[in-house]
Design an enzyme around this catalytic site. Structure first.
Site, mmCIF file in Angstrom:
data_model
loop_
_atom_site.group_PDB
_atom_site.id
_atom_site.type_symbol
_atom_site.label_atom_id
_atom_site.label_comp_id
_atom_site.label_asym_id
_atom_site.label_seq_id
_atom_site.Cartn_x
_atom_site.Cartn_y
_atom_site.Cartn_z
ATOM 1 N N ARG A 132 74.526 49.449 10.551
ATOM 2 C CA ARG A 132 75.193 50.177 11.634
ATOM 3 C C ARG A 132 74.690 51.605 11.797
ATOM 4 N NH1 ARG A 132 78.539 46.290 10.148
ATOM 5 N NH2 ARG A 132 77.596 46.767 8.175
ATOM 6 N N THR A 133 74.660 52.325 10.660
ATOM 7 C CA THR A 133 74.372 53.762 10.767
ATOM 8 C C THR A 133 72.951 53.990 11.262
ATOM 9 O OG1 THR A 133 75.924 54.101 8.965
ATOM 10 C CG2 THR A 133 74.506 55.954 9.521
ATOM 11 N N ARG A 175 69.869 59.450 4.697
ATOM 12 C CA ARG A 175 70.823 58.771 3.813
ATOM 13 C C ARG A 175 70.183 58.682 2.439
ATOM 14 N NH1 ARG A 175 74.171 53.266 4.797
ATOM 15 N NH2 ARG A 175 75.448 54.801 5.873
ATOM 16 N N LYS A 214 55.660 55.602 -4.725
ATOM 17 C CA LYS A 214 54.591 56.041 -5.630
ATOM 18 C C LYS A 214 55.056 57.217 -6.484
ATOM 19 C CE LYS A 214 50.912 54.808 -2.357
ATOM 20 N NZ LYS A 214 49.885 55.396 -1.498
ATOM 21 N N HIS A 218 80.065 61.351 4.397
ATOM 22 C CA HIS A 218 79.488 60.534 5.467
ATOM 23 C C HIS A 218 80.144 61.040 6.757
ATOM 24 C CE1 HIS A 218 77.741 57.354 7.640
ATOM 25 N NE2 HIS A 218 78.171 56.300 6.962
#
Ligand code: NCD
Length: 320
Positions: free
Chosen positions: A58-59, A108, A86, A136
């Site tokens: 969703r986000t 995020r 890496k 959030h």
């Protein structure tokens, strides 16, 4: 319009008037998003980079759509295929991208505080799309918009937040936002899933769903965040559903017109009954998704205005 922030890192830094500003503007974007032609040029010429170091449906989708509908050039960094694998540090990755002159960076990350740290190293606007169990902010804002549209206000409501509070950044950002707007907040869940010292937050804590839901206007369910648990928090999912899963019988203890919310992803039959989640007379879960796009458009629009002002001042400053 009152919105002074340079970044959107958390609800903690927003004043009630700034929250209302986002919601009012988002209401206008809801109308735009319901049209056949959804295009605006608010972010035309700007570059938005989405960096998701944790899974998201969703986000990420809504930040991408939000940027595109506002006319930005949107790039999704494929973290799994990037140099992060890496061993490049978050800051090195951020500095590399910063050198490409993005205007908006959506991040995020699984570590609480990582997005704040990153924001101090780059010269674009940073939006926190969820950091660990910390904040959030766009989720709390979209929840607030959903509640305001369903209930006609975002003050003086009794809101029950239920389930895995301890691991949830959604719960934390909602607690802060709903507290700032003077609502009555109840947290319901097993003591093992309550954050330590939560009593001092001015909330009521229950471990009995039926008692906690008594008189609630809004019932917000949360997913068990197993990826943040190291075992032993609940006896079994069956037992958990029996005691804390929301079904029609438990919901009957809340107000007759109480709405049911869930940020997604949902685990049907664990924290919520599937039929109840789909019941459009009670559940506003799909509305939350719709509001998510509009709220993210509003946040990026407001941050871009501040960015333009700041850059304008700098240019004038060097010319004088
Ligand atoms: C939430 C998240 O990632 O914090 N989901 C979301 O953004 N819609 C909640 C969750 O993962 O359970």
């Amino acid at each position: 319009m009152t919105f002074r922030a340079r970044h959107l890192l958390g609800i903690e830094h927003l004043a009630p008037l700034e929250i209302t500003t986002v919601l009012d503007l988002a209401d206008r974007y809801v109308d735009l998003n319901r049209r056949t032609v959804k295009q605006s040029d608010v972010l035309a010429g700007m570059t938005q980079i989405n960096m998701f170091f944790e899974n998201s449906t969703r986000t990420q989708a809504s930040f991408e759509l939000a940027g595109k509908r506002l006319g930005a050039d949107v790039m999704n960094m494929a973290v799994a295929q990037s140099s992060v694998k890496k061993g490049e540090t978050l800051i090195d990755t951020a500095l590399t991208l910063n050198a490409m002159h993005p205007d908006l960076l959506v991040v995020r990350h699984p570590s609480s505080g990582a997005v704040n740290l990153l924001a101090s190293k780059v010269n674009c606007a940073v939006l926190n799309a969820g950091d660990g169990r910390h904040e959030h902010p766009t989720q709390a804002l979209l929840d607030a918009l959903t509640i305001r549209r369903a209930k006609g206000r975002i003050q003086r409501l009794t809101v029950a937040i239920c389930g895995d509070i301890a691991h949830s950044r959604v719960a934390r950002s909602n607690l802060i936002l709903l507290g700032k707007m003077e609502n009555r907040i109840r947290l319901i869940g097993p003591p093992t899933l309550m954050p330590a010292g939560i009593g001092e937050f001015g909330v009521e804590v229950y471990d009995d769903m039926r008692k906690g839901l008594e008189g609630a206007d809004v019932v917000m369910m949360l997913r068990l965040q197993k990826e943040r648990m190291d075992g032993g928090f609940i006896p079994s999912e069956r037992e958990y559903y029996h005691r804390y899963g929301l079904d029609a019988e438990k919901l009957a203890h809340a107000k007759a017109d109480a709405i049911v919310m869930h940020p997604g992803p949902m685990n049907r039959g664990v924290e919520i009954d599937g039929d109840l989640a789909d019941d459009i007379n009670r559940s506003v879960i799909q509305d939350q998704v719709e509001m998510g796009v509009a709220v993210r458009m509003a946040c990026m629009d407001l941050l871009a205005r501040n960015l333009r002002l700041e850059r304008g001042r700098k240019i004038v400053g060097t010319m004088v």
